[in-house]
Enzyme design. Structure first.
Site, PDB file in Angstrom:
ATOM      1  N   LYS A  34     -34.244  -8.382   0.386  1.00 50.05           N
ATOM      2  CA  LYS A  34     -34.153  -9.519   1.295  1.00 50.05           C
ATOM      3  C   LYS A  34     -34.957  -9.229   2.571  1.00 50.05           C
ATOM      4  CE  LYS A  34     -29.642 -10.873  -0.639  1.00 50.05           C
ATOM      5  NZ  LYS A  34     -28.189 -11.089  -0.353  1.00 50.05           N
TER       6      LYS A  34
ATOM      7  N   TYR B 290     -29.748 -20.089  -4.884  1.00 48.69           N
ATOM      8  CA  TYR B 290     -28.347 -19.965  -4.454  1.00 48.69           C
ATOM      9  C   TYR B 290     -27.556 -21.254  -4.647  1.00 48.69           C
ATOM     10  CZ  TYR B 290     -29.009 -15.298  -2.376  1.00 48.69           C
ATOM     11  OH  TYR B 290     -29.223 -13.953  -2.175  1.00 48.69           O
TER      12      TYR B 290
ATOM     13  N   PHE C 193     -21.275 -20.777   4.686  1.00 46.81           N
ATOM     14  CA  PHE C 193     -22.390 -19.926   5.128  1.00 46.81           C
ATOM     15  C   PHE C 193     -23.721 -20.297   4.463  1.00 46.81           C
ATOM     16  CE2 PHE C 193     -20.199 -17.672   1.630  1.00 46.81           C
ATOM     17  CZ  PHE C 193     -21.253 -17.481   0.748  1.00 46.81           C
TER      18      PHE C 193
ATOM     19  N   THR D 176     -20.696  -6.848  -2.209  1.00 52.07           N
ATOM     20  CA  THR D 176     -21.348  -7.844  -1.355  1.00 52.07           C
ATOM     21  C   THR D 176     -21.205  -7.498   0.128  1.00 52.07           C
ATOM     22  OG1 THR D 176     -20.859  -9.507  -3.031  1.00 52.07           O
ATOM     23  CG2 THR D 176     -21.484 -10.322  -0.859  1.00 52.07           C
TER      24      THR D 176
ATOM     25  N   ASN E 127     -27.262  -7.980   3.897  1.00 51.53           N
ATOM     26  CA  ASN E 127     -26.931  -6.935   2.920  1.00 51.53           C
ATOM     27  C   ASN E 127     -28.119  -6.471   2.064  1.00 51.53           C
ATOM     28  OD1 ASN E 127     -27.028  -9.138   1.247  1.00 51.53           O
ATOM     29  ND2 ASN E 127     -24.892  -9.047   0.577  1.00 51.53           N
TER      30      ASN E 127
ATOM     31  N   HIS F 136     -30.558  -8.258  -3.380  1.00 46.31           N
ATOM     32  CA  HIS F 136     -29.900  -9.142  -4.346  1.00 46.31           C
ATOM     33  C   HIS F 136     -30.059  -8.574  -5.745  1.00 46.31           C
ATOM     34  CE1 HIS F 136     -28.976 -12.727  -6.757  1.00 46.31           C
ATOM     35  NE2 HIS F 136     -30.046 -12.414  -7.457  1.00 46.31           N
TER      36      HIS F 136
ATOM     37  N   GLU G 118     -33.210 -16.383 -13.073  1.00 47.91           N
ATOM     38  CA  GLU G 118     -33.809 -16.051 -11.783  1.00 47.91           C
ATOM     39  C   GLU G 118     -35.239 -15.501 -11.933  1.00 47.91           C
ATOM     40  OE1 GLU G 118     -30.787 -13.570  -9.983  1.00 47.91           O
ATOM     41  OE2 GLU G 118     -29.378 -15.241  -9.873  1.00 47.91           O
TER      42      GLU G 118
HETATM   43  P1  ADP Z   1     -23.807 -10.983  -4.250  1.00 47.66           P
HETATM   44  O1  ADP Z   1     -25.152 -11.075  -3.552  1.00 47.66           O
HETATM   45  O2  ADP Z   1     -23.175  -9.628  -4.032  1.00 47.66           O
HETATM   46  O3  ADP Z   1     -23.874 -11.378  -5.711  1.00 47.66           O
HETATM   47  P2  ADP Z   1     -22.590 -13.587  -3.643  1.00 47.66           P
HETATM   48  O4  ADP Z   1     -23.236 -14.147  -4.863  1.00 47.66           O
HETATM   49  O5  ADP Z   1     -21.127 -13.828  -3.451  1.00 47.66           O
HETATM   50  O6  ADP Z   1     -22.812 -12.011  -3.517  1.00 47.66           O
HETATM   51  O7  ADP Z   1     -23.323 -14.163  -2.347  1.00 47.66           O
HETATM   52  C1  ADP Z   1     -24.710 -14.239  -2.309  1.00 47.66           C
HETATM   53  C2  ADP Z   1     -25.201 -13.812  -0.952  1.00 47.66           C
HETATM   54  O8  ADP Z   1     -24.724 -14.745   0.023  1.00 47.66           O
HETATM   55  C3  ADP Z   1     -24.682 -12.461  -0.471  1.00 47.66           C
HETATM   56  O9  ADP Z   1     -25.411 -11.379  -0.974  1.00 47.66           O
HETATM   57  C4  ADP Z   1     -24.831 -12.607   1.025  1.00 47.66           C
HETATM   58  O10 ADP Z   1     -26.194 -12.416   1.419  1.00 47.66           O
HETATM   59  C5  ADP Z   1     -24.468 -14.069   1.238  1.00 47.66           C
HETATM   60  N1  ADP Z   1     -23.058 -14.213   1.579  1.00 47.66           N
HETATM   61  C6  ADP Z   1     -22.002 -14.174   0.745  1.00 47.66           C
HETATM   62  N2  ADP Z   1     -20.842 -14.335   1.413  1.00 47.66           N
HETATM   63  C7  ADP Z   1     -21.177 -14.488   2.712  1.00 47.66           C
HETATM   64  C8  ADP Z   1     -20.446 -14.684   3.920  1.00 47.66           C
HETATM   65  N3  ADP Z   1     -19.107 -14.778   3.915  1.00 47.66           N
HETATM   66  N4  ADP Z   1     -21.136 -14.782   5.071  1.00 47.66           N
HETATM   67  C9  ADP Z   1     -22.476 -14.715   5.102  1.00 47.66           C
HETATM   68  N5  ADP Z   1     -23.232 -14.520   3.998  1.00 47.66           N
HETATM   69  C10 ADP Z   1     -22.594 -14.411   2.823  1.00 47.66           C
END
Ligand code: ADP
Length: 169
Positions: free
Chosen positions: A29, A69, A77, A111, A132, A135, A146
């Protein structure tokens, strides 16, 4: 779809495991790029023994981020997430291998980076869910979806790594 029909180059003794070969979409990212973590993150997948089949630095348009997404559209968010993903270049990667989807998720970690185990990418290199750094697809189906979304025909490369016989018996 596209991922399943591409010809795969494999050593004869690996044909038995052909069915289990998966592909996953991994993306560094914008924070990972800005923080100079590109090499560090690619290295972790490379050293693990997965096969890189696609790689590019890319400025993601808003529509693509929203499509990627789309399952999170209703989350509070979501607008922040789209702004974050489009805030600078990302590194798009396609990785292939037996069990690569679940394994990449393990290498990436939870996450929320504060809950991610030390030794994982997020556990070692990040502190906030909204930053974070990486992805990884959450299922083989999403891996295919994807990769098809982020890469064009001709951007993916099938090859046999020289180390193949040293990775699999
Ligand atoms: P992952 O990336 O671990 O599969 P998710 O699919 O739940 O997690 O979410 C996608 C992305 O959305 C996360 O990696 C993070 O960048 C963002 N995200 C998820 N939850 C939050 C949150 N509560 N606040 C801000 N960003 C979030």
């Amino acid at each position: 779809s596209r991922g399943r029909t591409r010809p795969r180059i494999f050593l004869p003794h690996l044909v038995a495991s052909l069915e289990q070969v998966e592909e996953t979409y991994v993306m560094i990212k914008p924070d990972g790029v800005q923080r100079g973590l590109v090499g560090e993150i690619i290295s972790r997948f490379e050293r693990k023994g997965f096969r890189l089949t696609g790689l590019k630095l890319f400025q993601c348009p808003t529509e693509l981020a929203e499509e990627h997404y789309k399952d999170l559209q209703s989350k509070p968010f979501f607008p922040k997430l789209i702004k974050y993903i489009t805030s600078g270049p990302v590194v798009c990667m396609a990785w292939e291998g037996v069990g690569v989807v679940a394994s990449a998720r393990k290498l990436i970690g939870s996450t929320n980076p504060l809950q991610a185990e030390p030794g994982t990418i997020r556990g070692d290199l990040a502190v906030q869910t909204g930053r974070n750094v990486v992805h990884g697809s959450d299922s083989p189906e999403n891996g295919q979806r994807e990769i098809a979304l982020w890469f064009k025909e001709g951007e993916l490369c099938q090859w046999t790594p020289a180390q193949a016989p040293w990775l699999w018996e």
